[in-house]
Write a protein that holds these residues in place. Structure first.
Motif, PDB file in Angstrom:
ATOM      1  N   TYR A 113       0.947  -1.663  -0.121  1.00 45.71           N
ATOM      2  CA  TYR A 113       0.245   0.216   0.126  1.00 45.71           C
ATOM      3  C   TYR A 113       0.836   1.389  -0.190  1.00 45.71           C
ATOM      4  O   TYR A 113       2.103   1.919   1.171  1.00 45.71           O
ATOM      5  N   TRP A 114       0.414   2.274  -1.045  1.00 41.65           N
ATOM      6  CA  TRP A 114       1.685   3.386  -0.879  1.00 41.65           C
ATOM      7  C   TRP A 114       0.484   4.360  -1.967  1.00 41.65           C
ATOM      8  O   TRP A 114      -0.398   3.578  -2.610  1.00 41.65           O
ATOM      9  N   ASN A 115       0.969   5.507  -1.800  1.00 39.06           N
ATOM     10  CA  ASN A 115      -0.165   6.612  -2.558  1.00 39.06           C
ATOM     11  C   ASN A 115       1.331   7.617  -2.107  1.00 39.06           C
ATOM     12  O   ASN A 115       2.622   8.133  -2.298  1.00 39.06           O
ATOM     13  N   THR A 116       0.724   9.141  -2.996  1.00 32.20           N
ATOM     14  CA  THR A 116       2.018  10.279  -3.617  1.00 32.20           C
ATOM     15  C   THR A 116       0.647  10.940  -3.135  1.00 32.20           C
ATOM     16  O   THR A 116      -0.219  11.199  -3.339  1.00 32.20           O
ATOM     17  N   ASP A 117       2.043  12.246  -2.877  1.00 32.58           N
ATOM     18  CA  ASP A 117       0.855  13.959  -3.212  1.00 32.58           C
ATOM     19  C   ASP A 117       0.423  13.798  -4.153  1.00 32.58           C
ATOM     20  O   ASP A 117       1.257  14.275  -5.185  1.00 32.58           O
ATOM     21  N   ILE A 118      -0.803  13.744  -4.581  1.00 33.49           N
ATOM     22  CA  ILE A 118      -1.556  14.165  -5.796  1.00 33.49           C
ATOM     23  C   ILE A 118      -1.450  15.863  -5.919  1.00 33.49           C
ATOM     24  O   ILE A 118      -1.352  16.797  -5.494  1.00 33.49           O
ATOM     25  N   GLY A 119       0.076  16.418  -7.398  1.00 31.36           N
ATOM     26  CA  GLY A 119      -0.201  17.148  -8.031  1.00 31.36           C
ATOM     27  C   GLY A 119       1.676  18.294  -7.209  1.00 31.36           C
ATOM     28  O   GLY A 119       2.169  18.881  -7.332  1.00 31.36           O
ATOM     29  N   GLY A 120       2.587  16.876  -6.311  1.00 31.14           N
ATOM     30  CA  GLY A 120       3.208  17.187  -5.684  1.00 31.14           C
ATOM     31  C   GLY A 120       3.104  18.027  -4.616  1.00 31.14           C
ATOM     32  O   GLY A 120       2.230  19.090  -4.152  1.00 31.14           O
ATOM     33  N   PHE A 121       3.433  18.223  -3.628  1.00 33.74           N
ATOM     34  CA  PHE A 121       3.862  18.826  -2.398  1.00 33.74           C
ATOM     35  C   PHE A 121       4.148  20.414  -2.876  1.00 33.74           C
ATOM     36  O   PHE A 121       3.419  21.591  -1.907  1.00 33.74           O
ATOM     37  N   PHE A 122       5.512  20.346  -3.305  1.00 35.75           N
ATOM     38  CA  PHE A 122       6.209  21.865  -2.899  1.00 35.75           C
ATOM     39  C   PHE A 122       5.318  22.537  -4.264  1.00 35.75           C
ATOM     40  O   PHE A 122       6.307  22.309  -5.112  1.00 35.75           O
ATOM     41  N   ALA A 123       4.141  23.377  -4.425  1.00 35.52           N
ATOM     42  CA  ALA A 123       3.857  24.138  -5.663  1.00 35.52           C
ATOM     43  C   ALA A 123       4.069  25.320  -5.662  1.00 35.52           C
ATOM     44  O   ALA A 123       3.279  26.201  -6.637  1.00 35.52           O
ATOM     45  N   GLY A 124       5.296  26.160  -4.717  1.00 33.49           N
ATOM     46  CA  GLY A 124       4.822  27.081  -4.510  1.00 33.49           C
ATOM     47  C   GLY A 124       4.805  28.688  -5.903  1.00 33.49           C
ATOM     48  O   GLY A 124       4.990  29.177  -6.763  1.00 33.49           O
TER      49      GLY A 124
END
Length: 815
Positions: free
Chosen positions: A498-509
């Motif tokens: 079981y694995w996932n990711t921050d959809i959109g990536g975390f650092f989007a500034g």
């Protein structure tokens, strides 16, 4: 003559005795002392063997933190052939060289699998914070043409882990599991928790760890990648079922700053009719940094936490909340643990008591990680968690910084004492102990609510704790998106499904700058990246949107009828339609040790797929080929880390880009050989073993179904359990025989462990064009007594044949 005969007999006995003393047979294998090195071969099952080596004259008795299996009684034979000792089970042959101590492994047919390198074991004296021990290493020889996978999660973008060097110390975006599987059908688990180097070169493959009283590893013969993963789960624990609601869509961001904002997001989704099953509250609901991780709602913006939880539940949604592995100096936990020596005094997040960036070092936060290796510390941790949050009805835990954050690192930090010795000795097992402490305590007080933990780090064996690991604070960039696919696949091949990711990536500034309202959600550069990341996230074990700077809720990207909004909604609805398929696949993970995100090499004997790092199978039927290159906008290079990512003011503005997201584009995908494939969107059939180019749009990525697949699709819903599965569409893709088992239970308790669940088996005979729906097996409270199946056969020419079937738990045949 009699004296000569007696002398000969004495010599023969003496030779035989000296030969017999070279090794000692045990109940589980054999022991020997070879060139001042103790060696033990111990079978844990016919498929799993443990190899231990240590300097003779010292003791090596280790209780593994990862391994839960005890040796099962295994039938094996022992024979000596010259300098070789042969130990054979029904699954493998282990050969110990009695001259140099090297071990080699073969399958029962005599095929070579893996060899230790001669003189490949090393023991270097090491002073570990005042304890005399060793740095230990073992070299192996791999075939030049075999591929290996696993070793946790890295961000390097590689699929096969050949010709890599990894410095294994847990980090924010890198999770290390010293276990790999080979295309030759075996797996190897290096059971050590200290900083470790893994190095693969053409001439040798090496594990070398900073601390160890001896070498300790497990070799397993699975016969395939799937089989080797199954052996690892047998050795270190099985993955339990997650609640059905965890497989829906999850909304999050850094962070919701008030109770009203949090509840308002759920309300907005319900008003829009966009499906949602959960929302996540990130940090600082406890107030200032000196109260870090107090596990209480001390922030005045959250005045009625019980009402907040109830409001979310009344809208048929669930709440997960952020908890950390560290505590601020004004928290009750810190004040109880600190006098007992249960805190680790090294730099961690946050570094300042002030929220401003950069950290103000004149006002240090004083936050310290706790010692999860200490059972009393784990008890204290749960006591406060239970009282402050679990008692409110919160549904799951977002365990952040479980690696943990280790900032301003000093080598002396490794000398810190933990309950199990130096921090160096047990460093990489920190997430296993931290996550395991919460999981075991919750299981101890409740069997009605399944444990669900979202965690940023993992170690071998963590699958047994009901934890889903995410890939950390990754960049919002196309390269980062590309890296997530092999990261997730190798993590899954490490035995943790079981694995996932921050959809959109975390650092989007960086996508905010240049936009008048400060919202990167209106920036086409980010819109395209987010949509493609979301489409990928639809086919991961948890579909969770999260990040900083750019708000991720669907309504920030536009409104219904606009291309980006509609593309987002389409992916979320597709996720919910697939819930019967996903939940049944989850059952195969629990019951059959299967894997949800599957590297193509797991299912296809096609050498072309061994290094493909941008496609995978989701379950056994669906081939996913995410769009991982910008098609409508220029790619923006974003490079940040956990420190620079928070700095909002040092990047150039983005220029506005005119984009028409209604245009059609194209993408390439490779279809593995050995089967035929149907385009999910058009039902066009393709032969495997070729790369094809096909049209894509912003709301559609390449997606294929394997011939012979049977896939159930659920009703349109706003949350996972809104409607019973009483009218499922059953799609049958012809071209090969196929089977599928539909799994159902009570959705959120542990009664399934007692056999309280049901399965319905579907079997497709391609030659006779017959679908057989078998008798239902098993029962559970609330199960359907009667239902409809809308059977849709997809033919090779793309045509559909549809039939309605009334099913009353008894066998039905559909021609």
């Amino acid at each position: 003559m009699k004296c000569i005969f007696s002398l000969l007999c004495l010599v023969m006995v003496s030779v035989m005795s000296s030969q017999a003393q070279i090794f000692q047979k045990t109940d589980w294998g054999a022991k020997a002392v070879i060139n001042s090195t103790g060696v033990e071969v111990r079978f844990y099952s016919p498929s799993i063997v443990r190899i231990q080596k240590w300097p003779a004259g010292s003791d090596f008795n280790k209780q593994s933190l990862s391994v839960t299996k005890t040796p099962e009684k295994t039938k094996f034979s022992v024979a000596q052939q010259g300098d070789r000792l042969l130990l054979k089970s029904s699954k493998m042959l282990v050969t110990l060289n009695l001259k140099d101590g090297a071990v080699s492994f073969q399958d029962v047919r005599g095929n070579a699998l893996l060899n230790e390198k001669a003189q490949g074991a090393s023991f270097t004296p090491f002073n570990d914070a005042g304890t005399s021990t060793y740095s230990v290493g073992q070299e192996f020889t791999l075939d030049k043409d075999e591929a290996i996978y696993g070793l946790g999660q890295q961000q390097g973008g590689k699929m096969s882990q050949r010709n890599v060097t990894l410095h294994m110390v847990q980090g924010n975006t890198d999770d290390y599991v010293p276990f790999f599987v080979s295309t030759k059908g075996y797996g190897l688990f290096w059971d050590n928790y200290s900083p470790t180097i893994f190095e693969d070169k053409p001439e040798t493959t090496l594990f070398k760890s900073d601390v160890g009283d001896g070498i300790d590893y497990y070799f397993m013969v699975g016969g395939s990648l799937d089989g080797s993963v199954a052996c690892m789960r047998d050795l270190t624990g099985q993955a339990p079922m997650f609640p059905l609601w965890t497989f829906g869509f999850w909304q999050s961001k850094e962070r919701y700053k008030s109770q009203n904002e949090l509840v308002g997001v759920v309300k907005k989704y319900r008003e829009l009719g966009v499906p949602l099953d959960g929302i996540i509250q990130d940090w600082q609901y406890w107030g200032n940094n000196y109260l870090w991780n107090a596990m209480e709602f001390l922030n005045t913006e959250f005045p009625e936490p019980k009402k907040m939880v109830d409001d979310i539940h009344n809208m048929n949604a669930h709440l997960i909340i952020s908890i950390w592995s560290s505590f601020g100096p004004q928290t009750k936990q810190y004040r109880e643990m600190q006098p007992k020596g249960m805190l680790l005094n090294f730099g961690t997040w946050p570094q300042s008591g002030m929220e401003a960036w950069p950290p103000n070092r004149d006002y240090p936060s004083g936050v310290q990680p706790y010692d999860p290796y200490n059972p009393e510390a784990r008890d204290i941790y749960w006591r406060y968690l239970n009282k402050g949050l679990f008692s409110l009805g919160i549904d799951g835990w977002w365990m952040d910084s479980t690696e943990p954050d280790h900032l301003d690192f000093k080598p002396s930090d490794f000398d810190l004492k933990t309950y199990l010795g130096s921090f160096r000795k047990v460093r990489n097992a920190f997430p296993l102990m931290a996550v395991g402490g919460v999981s075991e305590h919750q299981r101890g007080v409740s069997s009605d609510k399944r444990v669900f933990i979202l965690t940023r780090s993992a170690f071998a064996g963590q699958q047994r704790y009901g934890a889903n690991t995410w890939s950390g604070d990754v960049n919002s960039s196309w390269q980062s998106l590309r890296n997530q696919i092999p990261a997730g696949l190798n993590f899954s091949l490490s035995g943790i499904p079981y694995w996932n990711t921050d959809i959109g990536g975390f650092f989007a500034g960086s996508y905010n700058r240049g936009w008048g309202d400060g919202s990167g959600a209106k920036n086409p550069l980010y819109q395209e990246l987010y949509v493609r990341w979301l489409q990928f996230g639809t086919f991961t074990p948890m579909m969770r949107s999260h990040g900083t700077d750019v708000p991720r809720e669907i309504y920030n990207f536009g409104k219904k009828g606009e291309p980006i909004f509609d593309a987002i909604e389409k992916s979320i609805n597709l996720r919910y339609a697939m819930l019967p398929y996903i939940y049944s696949t989850a059952w195969s993970v629990t019951k059959d040790q299967s894997t949800m995100m599957r590297a193509l090499a797991m299912d296809f004997q096609d050498n072309n797929v061994r290094n493909i790092n941008d496609e995978y199978m989701f379950g056994k039927s669906i081939l996913v080929a995410p769009v991982v290159h910008a098609q409508y906008t220029p790619e923006t290079i974003v490079k940040t880390d956990e420190n620079s990512g928070w700095n909002k003011g040092d990047k150039k503005d983005n220029k506005a880009v005119a984009v028409d997201f209604t245009q059609s584009k194209s993408a390439k995908a490779y279809l593995p050989a050995g089967t035929s494939w149907f385009d999910f969107w058009t039902n066009t059939k393709y032969n495997g073993g070729q790369e094809i180019t096909l049209a894509t749009t912003i709301d559609k990525m390449p997606l294929f179904v394997k011939a012979g697949s049977i896939i159930p699709f659920g009703p349109k819903v706003k949350f996972a359990t809104e409607k019973k599965w009483d009218d499922l569409e059953i799609r049958v893709y012809e071209g090969a025989n196929g089977e599928f088992s539909l799994y159902e239970d009570e959705n959120d308790n542990y009664n399934y462990e007692k056999g309280i669940y049901s399965t319905i088996n579907f079997k497709w005979d391609d030659k006779s064009k017959t679908l057989t729906i078998a008798d239902r097996k098993g029962t559970f409270p609330g199960m359907l007594a009667e239902r409809k199946f809308h059977v849709v056969k997809i033919a090779a020419n793309g045509n559909k044949t549809e039939k309605e079937v009334v099913y009353k738990d008894k066998k039905v045949t559909v021609k």
